[in-house]
Design a protein around this motif. Structure first.
Motif, PDB file in Angstrom:
ATOM      1  N   GLU A   1       0.832  -1.207   0.000  1.00 18.44           N
ATOM      2  CA  GLU A   1       0.000   0.000   0.000  1.00 18.44           C
ATOM      3  C   GLU A   1       0.869   1.260   0.000  1.00 18.44           C
ATOM      4  N   ILE A   2       1.958   1.238   0.726  1.00 21.67           N
ATOM      5  CA  ILE A   2       2.893   2.372   0.755  1.00 21.67           C
ATOM      6  C   ILE A   2       3.497   2.576  -0.633  1.00 21.67           C
ATOM      7  N   VAL A   3       3.934   1.492  -1.249  1.00 19.96           N
ATOM      8  CA  VAL A   3       4.535   1.563  -2.591  1.00 19.96           C
ATOM      9  C   VAL A   3       3.530   2.125  -3.592  1.00 19.96           C
ATOM     10  N   GLN A   4       2.291   1.633  -3.557  1.00 25.04           N
ATOM     11  CA  GLN A   4       1.269   2.127  -4.492  1.00 25.04           C
ATOM     12  C   GLN A   4       0.992   3.612  -4.265  1.00 25.04           C
ATOM     13  N   ALA A   5       0.949   4.030  -3.000  1.00 27.16           N
ATOM     14  CA  ALA A   5       0.729   5.449  -2.697  1.00 27.16           C
ATOM     15  C   ALA A   5       1.879   6.298  -3.227  1.00 27.16           C
ATOM     16  N   LEU A   6       3.109   5.869  -2.959  1.00 26.86           N
ATOM     17  CA  LEU A   6       4.269   6.627  -3.433  1.00 26.86           C
ATOM     18  C   LEU A   6       4.317   6.687  -4.948  1.00 26.86           C
ATOM     19  N   LEU A   7       3.960   5.602  -5.593  1.00 24.66           N
ATOM     20  CA  LEU A   7       3.934   5.581  -7.054  1.00 24.66           C
ATOM     21  C   LEU A   7       2.914   6.593  -7.584  1.00 24.66           C
ATOM     22  N   ALA A   8       1.745   6.630  -6.962  1.00 23.86           N
ATOM     23  CA  ALA A   8       0.703   7.575  -7.371  1.00 23.86           C
ATOM     24  C   ALA A   8       1.093   9.021  -7.076  1.00 23.86           C
TER      25      ALA A   8
ATOM     26  N   ALA B   1       0.915   1.441  12.160  1.00 21.46           N
ATOM     27  CA  ALA B   1       1.200   0.206  11.422  1.00 21.46           C
ATOM     28  C   ALA B   1       1.968   0.494  10.137  1.00 21.46           C
ATOM     29  N   LEU B   2       1.581   1.554   9.412  1.00 23.58           N
ATOM     30  CA  LEU B   2       2.286   1.911   8.179  1.00 23.58           C
ATOM     31  C   LEU B   2       3.709   2.375   8.474  1.00 23.58           C
ATOM     32  N   ALA B   3       3.880   3.182   9.514  1.00 22.48           N
ATOM     33  CA  ALA B   3       5.218   3.657   9.881  1.00 22.48           C
ATOM     34  C   ALA B   3       6.115   2.485  10.273  1.00 22.48           C
ATOM     35  N   GLU B   4       5.573   1.540  11.021  1.00 22.45           N
ATOM     36  CA  GLU B   4       6.352   0.362  11.417  1.00 22.45           C
ATOM     37  C   GLU B   4       6.696  -0.512  10.212  1.00 22.45           C
ATOM     38  N   ALA B   5       5.744  -0.678   9.296  1.00 26.97           N
ATOM     39  CA  ALA B   5       6.005  -1.478   8.097  1.00 26.97           C
ATOM     40  C   ALA B   5       7.092  -0.826   7.242  1.00 26.97           C
ATOM     41  N   PHE B   6       7.001   0.512   7.088  1.00 29.14           N
ATOM     42  CA  PHE B   6       8.019   1.223   6.316  1.00 29.14           C
ATOM     43  C   PHE B   6       9.389   1.045   6.959  1.00 29.14           C
ATOM     44  N   ALA B   7       9.462   1.273   8.268  1.00 32.75           N
ATOM     45  CA  ALA B   7      10.742   1.176   8.979  1.00 32.75           C
ATOM     46  C   ALA B   7      11.321  -0.232   8.897  1.00 32.75           C
ATOM     47  N   ALA B   8      10.470  -1.230   9.050  1.00 29.60           N
ATOM     48  CA  ALA B   8      10.944  -2.618   9.001  1.00 29.60           C
ATOM     49  C   ALA B   8      11.463  -2.963   7.610  1.00 29.60           C
ATOM     50  N   TYR B   9      10.765  -2.504   6.579  1.00 24.16           N
ATOM     51  CA  TYR B   9      11.187  -2.827   5.215  1.00 24.16           C
ATOM     52  C   TYR B   9      12.390  -1.987   4.793  1.00 24.16           C
ATOM     53  N   CYS B  10      12.329  -0.719   5.075  1.00 21.63           N
ATOM     54  CA  CYS B  10      13.361   0.220   4.634  1.00 21.63           C
ATOM     55  C   CYS B  10      14.690  -0.021   5.335  1.00 21.63           C
TER      56      CYS B  10
END
Length: 122
Positions: free
Chosen positions: A27-34, A64-73
């Motif tokens: 969802e983060i990737v799709q948002a950033l792409l848009a 949840a989004l901030a944690e997902a970003f941090a974990a992936y990034c």
């Protein structure tokens, strides 16, 4: 298997490192792409909330989004990083971005998908 886990057992007894994409990261990737490839964290969270039909993002979604970003990034700050996401202005930045490679690949894939959906002339 936990979605945040990034290691899977490979054939032959060794361990192979694979990227297991968390749906929140998608969802983060799709948002950033848009949004052109980079945006402030709050804008990305608001975009994801709107995509889910929410007027205002709940605190749980933002966390949840901030944690997902941090974990992936993993704190990657170089736009040439091998992953999908990075922090373009450093580890303390609140600006999220797709890496150069991810942005190029995803835009190319989007263009191909759009071409496949267009009716062909006979």
């Amino acid at each position: 298997m936990d979605q945040a886990e990034a290691t899977a057992r490979g054939q032959g007894g060794g361990a192979a490192t694979v990227a297991i994409l968390n749906p929140l990261v998608d969802e983060i990737v799709q948002a950033l792409l848009a949004m052109g490839g980079a945006a402030h964290r709050d804008s990305v969270i608001a975009y994801v909330a709107r995509q889910r039909g929410l007027f205002r993002p709940p605190a749980e979604l933002a966390q949840a989004l901030a944690e997902a970003f941090a974990a992936y990034c993993g704190g990657a700050v170089d736009p040439r990083s091998p992953g999908l996401l990075h922090l373009p202005y450093g580890a303390e930045s609140q600006r999220w971005a797709l890496t150069d490679q991810a942005f190029g690949l995803l835009r190319e894939s989007q263009a191909r998908s759009a071409d496949d959906r267009e009716p062909r002339a006979r």
